[in-house]
Design a protein around this motif. Structure first.
Motif, short mmCIF file in Angstrom:
data_model
loop_
_atom_site.label_atom_id
_atom_site.label_comp_id
_atom_site.label_asym_id
_atom_site.label_seq_id
_atom_site.Cartn_x
_atom_site.Cartn_y
_atom_site.Cartn_z
N UNK A 144 46.09 41.17 38.36
CA UNK A 144 45.77 40.15 39.54
C UNK A 144 44.31 39.94 39.42
N UNK A 145 43.56 41.07 39.42
CA UNK A 145 42.10 40.96 39.54
C UNK A 145 41.58 39.91 38.43
N UNK A 146 42.01 40.05 37.27
CA UNK A 146 41.58 39.23 36.23
C UNK A 146 42.08 37.74 36.43
N UNK A 147 43.20 37.49 37.17
CA UNK A 147 43.61 36.25 37.29
C UNK A 147 42.57 35.58 38.47
N UNK A 148 42.37 36.43 39.43
CA UNK A 148 41.66 35.91 40.44
C UNK A 148 40.19 35.41 40.07
N UNK A 149 39.53 36.31 39.26
CA UNK A 149 38.32 36.07 38.50
C UNK A 149 38.51 34.89 37.66
N UNK A 150 39.54 34.47 37.12
CA UNK A 150 39.82 33.44 36.23
C UNK A 150 39.90 31.98 36.85
N UNK A 151 41.19 32.07 37.82
CA UNK A 151 41.62 30.82 38.32
C UNK A 151 41.51 30.62 39.71
N UNK A 152 40.79 31.88 40.49
CA UNK A 152 40.88 31.86 41.69
C UNK A 152 41.90 32.63 42.55
N UNK A 153 41.63 32.92 43.96
CA UNK A 153 42.66 33.71 44.52
C UNK A 153 44.02 32.73 45.03
N UNK A 154 43.45 31.62 45.70
CA UNK A 154 44.60 30.69 46.08
C UNK A 154 45.48 30.18 45.00
N UNK A 155 45.05 29.69 43.66
CA UNK A 155 45.99 29.31 42.96
C UNK A 155 46.84 30.79 42.21
N UNK A 156 46.12 31.76 41.94
CA UNK A 156 47.18 33.11 41.70
C UNK A 156 48.05 33.44 42.43
#
Length: 300
Positions: A29-41
């Protein structure tokens, strides 16, 4: 439905497994949030989670739960939504080990919430184990204070502390929910509630970014989240919340290792000392087998 027989050793082991699965999920999740943002993830994970839980739950359900149980499902789903948003907002700004360490106020709060709301007795060994583990957290945070705060770390820290308070409420609610419903039902309604709240926010926040190459990660976190929910449901149906809350401390070990391996976040001597105290607390608590408790009346 009648509550499952109390099996404290099995419950403790299953809760530890749940923490391990969710710790790996946190790293992805941390990697995804850094890549596409918290909201989209959060939106895409919630929608995938609904699909996964629907496939597993709907074909085997016999009847819908009572309105009282549905309200419990929805209420906990709302708490989990706020908890998750705050935590992953902070996790994107704070090293994993430090973030997990900050959440360790939750089991201590949950001990007293369980006593007040569920009538659970706080045994001295369990309380002592929690205090020992929390002392390890203080050592870790003390070591972090010696380092310079990066941009956004302070805001992230407050977000994680807010998430920890929500998680303490969640721990107690898991106990009641697990006595009232089976794991697949719990996982289904949690995902539906989270997805409904996230989709309802689209007119206000806007359409989420398309994941693109990150779809495998989205599916992975949705699957791990659902698995963690199932494992916790099994554990909390067979062990007291005040007894199992201490297993949360084991998440620090996973966070320290994963943060170092994936995000190159260093692990300080303070972290290692605190981790050893946390592990000692978990082992100490695991040796405390609760006395058989009266059967709690399940929600009908």
């Amino acid at each position: 439905m009648s509550p499952p027989r109390q099996q404290p050793v099995l419950a403790f082991a299953v809760a530890l497994a749940a923490v391990a699965v969710l710790s790996v999920m946190d790293a992805v999740m941390k990697g995804l949030v850094l890549s596409i943002g918290l909201y989209a993830t959060s939106v895409w994970r919630a929608l995938v989670g609904v699909g996964l839980s629907s496939v597993l739950y709907l074909p085997q359900r016999r009847a819908w739960p009572s309105p009282k149980v549905v309200r419990l499902h929805v209420l906990r789903g709302a708490v989990v939504t706020v908890m998750g948003l705050l935590f992953f907002f902070g996790l994107a700004r704070v090293p994993m080990a430090q973030a997990i360490a900050l959440t360790f106020i939750a089991p201590l709060i949950a001990l007293f919430l369980a006593s007040l709301t569920l009538g659970e007795h706080i045994r001295r060994r369990t309380l002592g184990a929690s205090l020992l583990a929390f002392a390890g957290v203080l050592v870790i945070v003390g070591g972090q204070v010696r380092n310079e705060l990066g941009e956004g770390v302070l805001v992230g820290t407050f977000a994680i502390l807010g998430s920890a308070v929500c998680y303490a409420v969640n721990i107690v609610m898991m106990r009641r929910q697990s006595l009232a419903a089976k794991p697949l039902e719990i996982g289904f309604f949690q995902n539906v509630t989270i997805a409904t709240l996230m989709v309802a926010s689209i007119p206000i926040i806007g359409l989420p970014a398309w994941p693109g190459d990150h779809w495998p990660g989205i599916f992975a976190v949705a699957a791990m989240s659902f698995t963690g929910v199932l494992l916790f449901a099994v554990a909390y149906a067979r062990g007291e919340a005040s007894y199992l809350a201490v297993t949360e401390y084991s998440g620090f070990i996973w966070a320290a290792v994963l943060g170092w391996l994936i995000f190159s976040e260093p692990v300080s001597p303070y972290t290692l000392l605190g981790a050893s105290m946390i592990v000692a607390g978990c082992i100490f608590a695991a040796r405390d087998k609760p006395r058989p408790e009266p059967e709690m009346e399940a929600l009908a």
